[in-house]
Motif scaffolding. Structure first.
Motif, PDB file in Angstrom:
ATOM      1  N   ALA A 176       0.842  -1.206   0.000  1.00  0.00           N
ATOM      2  CA  ALA A 176       0.000   0.000   0.000  1.00  0.00           C
ATOM      3  C   ALA A 176       0.874   1.252   0.000  1.00  0.00           C
ATOM      4  CB  ALA A 176      -0.929  -0.020   1.206  1.00  0.00           C
ATOM      5  N   THR A 177       1.914   1.240   0.851  1.00  0.00           N
ATOM      6  CA  THR A 177       2.807   2.401   0.929  1.00  0.00           C
ATOM      7  C   THR A 177       3.511   2.616  -0.405  1.00  0.00           C
ATOM      8  OG1 THR A 177       3.180   1.833   3.222  1.00  0.00           O
ATOM      9  CG2 THR A 177       4.684   3.442   2.296  1.00  0.00           C
ATOM     10  N   HIS A 178       3.869   1.506  -1.046  1.00  0.00           N
ATOM     11  CA  HIS A 178       4.568   1.589  -2.329  1.00  0.00           C
ATOM     12  C   HIS A 178       3.724   2.362  -3.355  1.00  0.00           C
ATOM     13  CE1 HIS A 178       7.028   0.148  -5.704  1.00  0.00           C
ATOM     14  NE2 HIS A 178       5.879   0.005  -6.335  1.00  0.00           N
ATOM     15  N   PHE A 179       2.389   2.096  -3.354  1.00  0.00           N
ATOM     16  CA  PHE A 179       1.560   2.699  -4.399  1.00  0.00           C
ATOM     17  C   PHE A 179       0.905   4.012  -4.001  1.00  0.00           C
ATOM     18  CE2 PHE A 179       1.365  -1.721  -5.983  1.00  0.00           C
ATOM     19  CZ  PHE A 179       1.886  -1.461  -7.236  1.00  0.00           C
ATOM     20  N   TYR A 180       0.559   4.122  -2.700  1.00  0.00           N
ATOM     21  CA  TYR A 180      -0.298   5.242  -2.320  1.00  0.00           C
ATOM     22  C   TYR A 180       0.548   6.434  -1.931  1.00  0.00           C
ATOM     23  CZ  TYR A 180      -3.586   8.064   0.289  1.00  0.00           C
ATOM     24  OH  TYR A 180      -4.332   9.098   0.754  1.00  0.00           O
ATOM     25  N   CYS A 181       0.676   7.344  -2.791  1.00  0.00           N
ATOM     26  CA  CYS A 181       1.454   8.528  -2.450  1.00  0.00           C
ATOM     27  C   CYS A 181       0.760   9.757  -3.016  1.00  0.00           C
ATOM     28  CB  CYS A 181       2.866   8.375  -3.004  1.00  0.00           C
ATOM     29  SG  CYS A 181       3.927   9.707  -2.475  1.00  0.00           S
ATOM     30  N   THR A 182       0.143  10.553  -2.127  1.00  0.00           N
ATOM     31  CA  THR A 182      -0.405  11.826  -2.587  1.00  0.00           C
ATOM     32  C   THR A 182       0.694  12.854  -2.378  1.00  0.00           C
ATOM     33  OG1 THR A 182      -1.223  12.461  -0.438  1.00  0.00           O
ATOM     34  CG2 THR A 182      -2.711  11.157  -1.810  1.00  0.00           C
ATOM     35  N   LYS A 183       0.486  14.035  -2.854  1.00  0.00           N
ATOM     36  CA  LYS A 183       1.577  15.012  -2.810  1.00  0.00           C
ATOM     37  C   LYS A 183       1.310  16.127  -1.800  1.00  0.00           C
ATOM     38  CE  LYS A 183       3.894  13.084  -6.153  1.00  0.00           C
ATOM     39  NZ  LYS A 183       4.651  12.000  -5.623  1.00  0.00           N
ATOM     40  N   GLN A 184       0.268  15.931  -0.932  1.00  0.00           N
ATOM     41  CA  GLN A 184      -0.139  17.023  -0.041  1.00  0.00           C
ATOM     42  C   GLN A 184       0.985  17.545   0.842  1.00  0.00           C
ATOM     43  OE1 GLN A 184      -4.019  16.170   1.957  1.00  0.00           O
ATOM     44  NE2 GLN A 184      -3.588  14.153   1.114  1.00  0.00           N
ATOM     45  N   LEU A 185       1.889  16.656   1.268  1.00  0.00           N
ATOM     46  CA  LEU A 185       2.946  17.089   2.185  1.00  0.00           C
ATOM     47  C   LEU A 185       4.308  17.178   1.494  1.00  0.00           C
ATOM     48  CD1 LEU A 185       1.988  15.172   5.466  1.00  0.00           C
ATOM     49  CD2 LEU A 185       1.358  17.462   4.750  1.00  0.00           C
ATOM     50  N   GLU A 186       4.275  17.197   0.169  1.00  0.00           N
ATOM     51  CA  GLU A 186       5.513  17.355  -0.609  1.00  0.00           C
ATOM     52  C   GLU A 186       6.262  18.603  -0.101  1.00  0.00           C
ATOM     53  OE1 GLU A 186       5.769  15.460  -4.064  1.00  0.00           O
ATOM     54  OE2 GLU A 186       7.813  15.771  -3.337  1.00  0.00           O
ATOM     55  N   GLY A 187       7.546  18.478   0.160  1.00  0.00           N
ATOM     56  CA  GLY A 187       8.321  19.638   0.617  1.00  0.00           C
ATOM     57  C   GLY A 187       8.396  19.733   2.139  1.00  0.00           C
ATOM     58  N   GLN A 188       7.536  18.996   2.844  1.00  0.00           N
ATOM     59  CA  GLN A 188       7.579  19.004   4.314  1.00  0.00           C
ATOM     60  C   GLN A 188       8.584  17.961   4.803  1.00  0.00           C
ATOM     61  OE1 GLN A 188       5.593  20.713   6.933  1.00  0.00           O
ATOM     62  NE2 GLN A 188       5.691  22.100   5.198  1.00  0.00           N
ATOM     63  N   LYS A 189       9.277  18.286   5.886  1.00  0.00           N
ATOM     64  CA  LYS A 189      10.182  17.307   6.499  1.00  0.00           C
ATOM     65  C   LYS A 189       9.714  17.089   7.940  1.00  0.00           C
ATOM     66  CE  LYS A 189      15.061  16.215   6.989  1.00  0.00           C
ATOM     67  NZ  LYS A 189      16.430  16.680   6.843  1.00  0.00           N
ATOM     68  N   ILE A 190       9.510  15.838   8.294  1.00  0.00           N
ATOM     69  CA  ILE A 190       8.909  15.530   9.599  1.00  0.00           C
ATOM     70  C   ILE A 190       9.804  14.568  10.381  1.00  0.00           C
ATOM     71  CG2 ILE A 190       6.848  14.571  10.740  1.00  0.00           C
ATOM     72  CD1 ILE A 190       5.235  15.320   8.258  1.00  0.00           C
ATOM     73  N   LEU A 191      10.038  14.922  11.643  1.00  0.00           N
ATOM     74  CA  LEU A 191      10.808  14.018  12.519  1.00  0.00           C
ATOM     75  C   LEU A 191       9.805  13.290  13.421  1.00  0.00           C
ATOM     76  CD1 LEU A 191      14.008  14.810  14.521  1.00  0.00           C
ATOM     77  CD2 LEU A 191      12.013  13.947  15.729  1.00  0.00           C
ATOM     78  N   ILE A 192       9.953  11.976  13.525  1.00  0.00           N
ATOM     79  CA  ILE A 192       9.039  11.185  14.364  1.00  0.00           C
ATOM     80  C   ILE A 192       9.868  10.305  15.296  1.00  0.00           C
ATOM     81  CG2 ILE A 192       7.262   9.354  14.334  1.00  0.00           C
ATOM     82  CD1 ILE A 192       6.497  10.514  11.495  1.00  0.00           C
ATOM     83  N   THR A 193       9.524  10.302  16.588  1.00  0.00           N
ATOM     84  CA  THR A 193      10.176   9.323  17.472  1.00  0.00           C
ATOM     85  C   THR A 193       9.185   8.179  17.704  1.00  0.00           C
ATOM     86  OG1 THR A 193       9.444  10.265  19.585  1.00  0.00           O
ATOM     87  CG2 THR A 193      11.495  11.133  18.652  1.00  0.00           C
ATOM     88  N   ALA A 194       9.713   6.960  17.855  1.00  0.00           N
ATOM     89  CA  ALA A 194       8.836   5.787  17.959  1.00  0.00           C
ATOM     90  C   ALA A 194       9.448   4.734  18.871  1.00  0.00           C
ATOM     91  CB  ALA A 194       8.631   5.185  16.567  1.00  0.00           C
ATOM     92  N   GLY A 195       8.574   3.893  19.410  1.00  0.00           N
ATOM     93  CA  GLY A 195       9.030   2.711  20.147  1.00  0.00           C
ATOM     94  C   GLY A 195       9.450   3.011  21.576  1.00  0.00           C
ATOM     95  N   PRO A 196       9.920   1.976  22.259  1.00  0.00           N
ATOM     96  CA  PRO A 196      10.378   2.146  23.642  1.00  0.00           C
ATOM     97  C   PRO A 196      11.846   2.564  23.652  1.00  0.00           C
ATOM     98  CG  PRO A 196      10.556  -0.146  23.014  1.00  0.00           C
ATOM     99  CD  PRO A 196      10.073   0.587  21.794  1.00  0.00           C
ATOM    100  N   THR A 197      12.397   2.819  24.822  1.00  0.00           N
ATOM    101  CA  THR A 197      13.859   2.838  24.942  1.00  0.00           C
ATOM    102  C   THR A 197      14.223   1.730  25.928  1.00  0.00           C
ATOM    103  OG1 THR A 197      13.907   4.448  26.751  1.00  0.00           O
ATOM    104  CG2 THR A 197      14.048   5.315  24.512  1.00  0.00           C
ATOM    105  N   TYR A 198      15.404   1.174  25.755  1.00  0.00           N
ATOM    106  CA  TYR A 198      15.905   0.120  26.647  1.00  0.00           C
ATOM    107  C   TYR A 198      17.103   0.697  27.404  1.00  0.00           C
ATOM    108  CZ  TYR A 198      13.344  -3.629  24.146  1.00  0.00           C
ATOM    109  OH  TYR A 198      12.384  -4.437  23.604  1.00  0.00           O
ATOM    110  N   GLU A 199      17.037   0.650  28.712  1.00  0.00           N
ATOM    111  CA  GLU A 199      18.106   1.223  29.536  1.00  0.00           C
ATOM    112  C   GLU A 199      18.839   0.061  30.211  1.00  0.00           C
ATOM    113  OE1 GLU A 199      18.296   4.493  29.179  1.00  0.00           O
ATOM    114  OE2 GLU A 199      16.360   4.685  28.170  1.00  0.00           O
ATOM    115  N   ALA A 200      20.090  -0.146  29.833  1.00  0.00           N
ATOM    116  CA  ALA A 200      20.804  -1.349  30.265  1.00  0.00           C
ATOM    117  C   ALA A 200      21.132  -1.335  31.762  1.00  0.00           C
ATOM    118  CB  ALA A 200      22.082  -1.492  29.453  1.00  0.00           C
ATOM    119  N   ILE A 201      20.871  -2.481  32.409  1.00  0.00           N
ATOM    120  CA  ILE A 201      21.262  -2.682  33.809  1.00  0.00           C
ATOM    121  C   ILE A 201      22.637  -3.367  33.825  1.00  0.00           C
ATOM    122  CG2 ILE A 201      20.682  -3.918  35.952  1.00  0.00           C
ATOM    123  CD1 ILE A 201      17.704  -3.727  35.026  1.00  0.00           C
ATOM    124  N   ASP A 202      22.741  -4.381  32.974  1.00  0.00           N
ATOM    125  CA  ASP A 202      24.013  -5.082  32.766  1.00  0.00           C
ATOM    126  C   ASP A 202      23.989  -5.602  31.330  1.00  0.00           C
ATOM    127  OD1 ASP A 202      22.571  -7.444  32.706  1.00  0.00           O
ATOM    128  OD2 ASP A 202      23.127  -8.110  34.703  1.00  0.00           O
TER     129      ASP A 202
END
Ligand code: CTP
Length: 398
Positions: A176-202
């Motif tokens: 779907a991502t491969h085919f579906y591309c509209t141009k509404q946000l063309e020229g915009q750059k977006i930073l996204i953070t995702a997921g958990p973080t893992y904090e090491a104990i050992d």
């Protein structure tokens, strides 16, 4: 979205081929034209009749059609396809694709194809981890074949590990991502953070949380589908995303996530912070595995930096910032406080009180708030739809 797209599915002889029925059905339900090719041995795993019925097209297996005596024209099949997806991809077919073996119709079609080709390997964990497999997959990638990596989990052999074919929903999303591309946000750059973080104990243990990364990856997909350039800063996650306008920065800890955000934030128009960052980390990470010598053990934790708050302090007047708030009570009140305290333009509030919302689920239910006291409720929907709603809310209320 897939209306009128010609998608050729190549099925090879892996147990995972039973899942292809679901993929073919979803594609047809989304109005794609689907044709299937099978290797002769794949018929031992699923019936061509099932695929022919679901795809609403005859299934090609041999070079000759035994019913009408006609030649199955692999060149025509390859020309017909807008996208060729080979799933599951066995080690045997992988080896032939990467070294020029061409002893069946599927392979002849692959070597004739000019359209983009995607493969979804599926094999036992040791076969998948074998250096030759890795080399062959890398060779395919060198020839512009996209690889949707195998996933972790239970394998047909009874073993558990990496080797399962990507789920049909993951393959569908990729298509779907491969085919579906509209141009509404063309020229915009977006930073996204995702997921958990893992904090090491050992070296073997960490503090983490149940975040799957699905919400952040869905946001990235939605932004890419609308033509934006995306920098996705992802904590450990099983999610997969691949796009020419996507930069993925993989991190483990909150400090690494902060460093990546600090590196990229100045160049973006919008930041959406969906990561479930661990608020605390062990004061000290032991170099060796901690032994269970004492009855009690105390872990000394120190606060992690608030990455979103850093972005709120450093954003310019031309930048927009959207945070998330996961609340368990008085959701709207707490979310509004966070919006002000962290200098945000928008906040997405989700609560664990709602069935099917928050961590780990494929669905979410959110309340969107902006700094001008506007709000919008989005009822329980899958995370791709929620992501579209969030992005459209931001751009229509900026
Ligand atoms: N966040 C962040 N860095 C942190 C903690 C949180 O970037 N160290 C971001 C999350 O990505 C999310 C938002 O801040 O967008 C909300 O996080 P949350 O933990 O709910 O808010 P806090 O301000 O930490 O408040 P509390 O834990 O008291 O609810």
């Amino acid at each position: 979205m897939l209306q009128g797209k010609n998608i050729l599915i190549g099925v090879t002889a892996g147990i995972a081929s039973y899942k292809i029925n679901l993929l073919v059905r979803s594609l047809v339900q989304h109005n794609a034209h689907v044709k299937c090719i099978m290797t002769p041995s794949a018929k031992d795993f699923i019936s061509p009749l099932t695929l022919a019925t679901l795809s609403q097209n005859p299934v090609a297996v041999e070079f000759w059609n035994s019913k009408n005596g006609e030649w199955e024209n692999h060149v025509k099949l390859a020309e017909w396809a807008d996208l060729f997806v080979i799933a599951p991809l066995t080690l045997n077919t992988l080896s032939k694709m990467s070294h020029g073996g061409c002893d069946n119709l599927l392979l002849a079609t692959y070597f004739s194809a000019k359209c983009p080709v995607v493969v979804c390997p599926a094999m036992d964990l040791d076969m998948y981890a074998h250096p030759v497999t890795k080399q062959n997959l890398a060779l395919l990638e060198k020839h512009d074949v996209k690889v949707i990596p195998a996933e972790e989990g239970f394998l047909a052999s009874g073993l558990e590990g990496k080797g399962r074919m990507a789920e049909p929903s993951t393959i569908f999303d990729y298509i779907a991502t491969h085919f579906y591309c509209t141009k509404q946000l063309e020229g915009q750059k977006i930073l996204i953070t995702a997921g958990p973080t893992y904090e090491a104990i050992d070296p073997v243990r960490f503090i983490g949380n149940h975040s799957s990364g699905k919400m952040g990856y869905s946001l990235a997909k939605s932004a890419l589908n609308q033509g934006a350039e995306v920098v996705l800063i992802s904590g450990p996650s099983q999610q997969i995303l691949d796009h020419e306008k996507l930069t993925i920065v993989k991190v483990k800890t909150a400090l690494e996530m902060l460093a990546a955000v600090q590196e990229h934030f100045a160049s973006v128009d919008l930041g959406i912070f969906a990561a479930a960052v661990s608020d605390y980390r062990p004061a000290e990470t032991k170099a060796q595995k901690i032994k269970k010598s004492q009855e009690k053990m105390e872990l000394h934790l120190i606060k992690n930096p608030d990455i979103l708050a850093w972005a709120g302090k450093n954003k310019t007047v031309n930048q927009l910032l959207c945070g998330f708030a996961l609340e368990t009570q008085n959701g709207e009140k707490h979310a509004r406080e966070k919006l002000t305290r962290k200098n945000l333009d928008f906040i997405v509030m989700n609560t664990l009180e709602d069935e099917g919302a928050g961590f780990g689920h494929d669905t979410n239910k959110v309340l969107l708030l902006d700094k001008n006291n506007n709000s919008k409720k989005v009822e329980l929907s899958n995370k791709n739809k929620i992501a579209n709603e969030i992005i459209s809310y931001i751009y229509s209320n900026q």
